[in-house]
Design an enzyme around this catalytic site. Structure first.
Site, PDB file in Angstrom:
ATOM      1  N   GLU A 132      25.366 -23.507 -25.673  1.00  0.00           N
ATOM      2  CA  GLU A 132      26.513 -22.894 -25.003  1.00  0.00           C
ATOM      3  C   GLU A 132      26.095 -21.523 -24.430  1.00  0.00           C
ATOM      4  O   GLU A 132      26.390 -21.191 -23.295  1.00  0.00           O
ATOM      5  CB  GLU A 132      27.650 -22.752 -26.007  1.00  0.00           C
ATOM      6  CG  GLU A 132      28.991 -22.561 -25.358  1.00  0.00           C
ATOM      7  CD  GLU A 132      30.094 -22.447 -26.402  1.00  0.00           C
ATOM      8  OE1 GLU A 132      29.835 -22.773 -27.574  1.00  0.00           O
ATOM      9  OE2 GLU A 132      31.187 -22.020 -26.027  1.00  0.00           O
ATOM     10  N   ARG A 162      19.567 -31.268 -41.261  1.00  0.00           N
ATOM     11  CA  ARG A 162      20.327 -32.312 -41.976  1.00  0.00           C
ATOM     12  C   ARG A 162      19.920 -33.713 -41.548  1.00  0.00           C
ATOM     13  O   ARG A 162      20.101 -34.676 -42.299  1.00  0.00           O
ATOM     14  CB  ARG A 162      21.837 -32.083 -41.816  1.00  0.00           C
ATOM     15  CG  ARG A 162      22.355 -30.897 -42.626  1.00  0.00           C
ATOM     16  CD  ARG A 162      23.847 -30.680 -42.410  1.00  0.00           C
ATOM     17  NE  ARG A 162      24.141 -30.253 -41.060  1.00  0.00           N
ATOM     18  CZ  ARG A 162      24.144 -28.987 -40.634  1.00  0.00           C
ATOM     19  NH1 ARG A 162      23.888 -28.027 -41.482  1.00  0.00           N
ATOM     20  NH2 ARG A 162      24.419 -28.696 -39.379  1.00  0.00           N
TER      21      ARG A 162
HETATM   22  P1  AMP Z   1      24.742 -30.707 -30.356  1.00  0.00           P
HETATM   23  O1  AMP Z   1      23.359 -30.377 -29.884  1.00  0.00           O
HETATM   24  O2  AMP Z   1      25.805 -29.909 -29.677  1.00  0.00           O
HETATM   25  O3  AMP Z   1      25.034 -32.204 -30.302  1.00  0.00           O
HETATM   26  O4  AMP Z   1      24.822 -30.232 -31.881  1.00  0.00           O
HETATM   27  C1  AMP Z   1      24.301 -31.038 -32.836  1.00  0.00           C
HETATM   28  C2  AMP Z   1      23.844 -30.305 -34.069  1.00  0.00           C
HETATM   29  O5  AMP Z   1      24.639 -29.148 -34.383  1.00  0.00           O
HETATM   30  C3  AMP Z   1      23.971 -31.276 -35.218  1.00  0.00           C
HETATM   31  O6  AMP Z   1      22.675 -31.582 -35.669  1.00  0.00           O
HETATM   32  C4  AMP Z   1      24.805 -30.571 -36.260  1.00  0.00           C
HETATM   33  O7  AMP Z   1      23.998 -30.340 -37.376  1.00  0.00           O
HETATM   34  C5  AMP Z   1      25.254 -29.257 -35.662  1.00  0.00           C
HETATM   35  N1  AMP Z   1      26.722 -29.180 -35.435  1.00  0.00           N
HETATM   36  C6  AMP Z   1      27.341 -29.003 -34.241  1.00  0.00           C
HETATM   37  N2  AMP Z   1      28.673 -28.926 -34.381  1.00  0.00           N
HETATM   38  C7  AMP Z   1      28.928 -29.088 -35.700  1.00  0.00           C
HETATM   39  C8  AMP Z   1      30.139 -29.128 -36.490  1.00  0.00           C
HETATM   40  N3  AMP Z   1      31.354 -28.997 -35.947  1.00  0.00           N
HETATM   41  N4  AMP Z   1      30.006 -29.322 -37.830  1.00  0.00           N
HETATM   42  C9  AMP Z   1      28.782 -29.458 -38.382  1.00  0.00           C
HETATM   43  N5  AMP Z   1      27.627 -29.419 -37.699  1.00  0.00           N
HETATM   44  C10 AMP Z   1      27.677 -29.234 -36.373  1.00  0.00           C
END
Ligand code: AMP
Length: 177
Positions: A101, A64
């Site tokens: 995680e 995205r």
């Molecule tokens: P992180 O590495 O934990 O910051 O996760 C980021 C990526 O996971 C982003 O590019 C989002 O596309 C996806 N993501 C994580 N949590 C969500 C959520 N609650 N809703 C939508 N996309 C999420």
């Protein structure tokens, strides 16, 4: 951005409980993308938040982040660089592993995507734990390019992802939960 425009965008993001797994509330941005006015305002807002009006390259993260990164790049007259999941880029790459995680993930960037000294803005749809964006910023740093900041459509503030990114410059988000 006018507060009522920001409120329209916020109320158009759809919460999908228990997707892709139980306990996660997925922020579905597709209704915002589908609306011409809200899409344009979102891109303007993500740029405005950075205070930047010139940059050499915008890096977007699979998948995205490609939507936001490419639109921001076109609007700023910058080039667009994809950071992709491992094994998707056709040319020579540099990669980095990062912790999820449960388990690990890997992202890659083309070796010749960025030149030392180029100014770079990172863009993605959503900042959660900051693992993904942190990995992308690490790749940008390794290339010798100069990171001017990161801009996200949505930030899940309660996960403190921005703490992981702070060492790489200012972090901006249009909508925070
Ligand atoms: P992180 O590495 O934990 O910051 O996760 C980021 C990526 O996971 C982003 O590019 C989002 O596309 C996806 N993501 C994580 N949590 C969500 C959520 N609650 N809703 C939508 N996309 C999420």
């Amino acid at each position: 951005m006018a507060p009522d425009s920001l409120e329209r965008i916020r109320s158009t993001i759809r919460d999908v409980p228990d997707f892709p797994k139980p306990g996660i509330v997925f922020k579905d941005i597709t209704p915002v993308l589908a609306c011409p006015k809200l899409l344009a305002q979102t891109i303007e807002g993500m740029i405005e938040a950075t205070g930047i009006n010139q940059v050499d390259k915008v890096v977007g993260i699979d998948a995205r982040g490609f939507i936001f990164g490419a639109l921001i790049a076109a609007r700023l007259g910058a080039g667009f660089i994809p950071v992709r999941k491992k094994g998707k880029l056709p040319w020579q790459t540099r990669g980095v592993d990062y912790a999820l995680e449960y388990g690990t993930n890997s992202v890659e960037m083309h070796l010749d995507a960025l030149a030392p000294g180029e100014t770079v803005l990172l863009a993605d749809d959503l900042l959660a734990t900051g693992g993904t964006a942190g990995a992308a910023l690490h790749l940008i740093q390794q290339s010798g390019a100069r990171i001017v900041g990161s801009t996200f459509f949505i930030e899940l503030g309660f996960l403190n992802g921005r703490e992981k990114l702070a060492q790489h410059g200012p972090v901006h988000a249009l909508i925070t939960y």
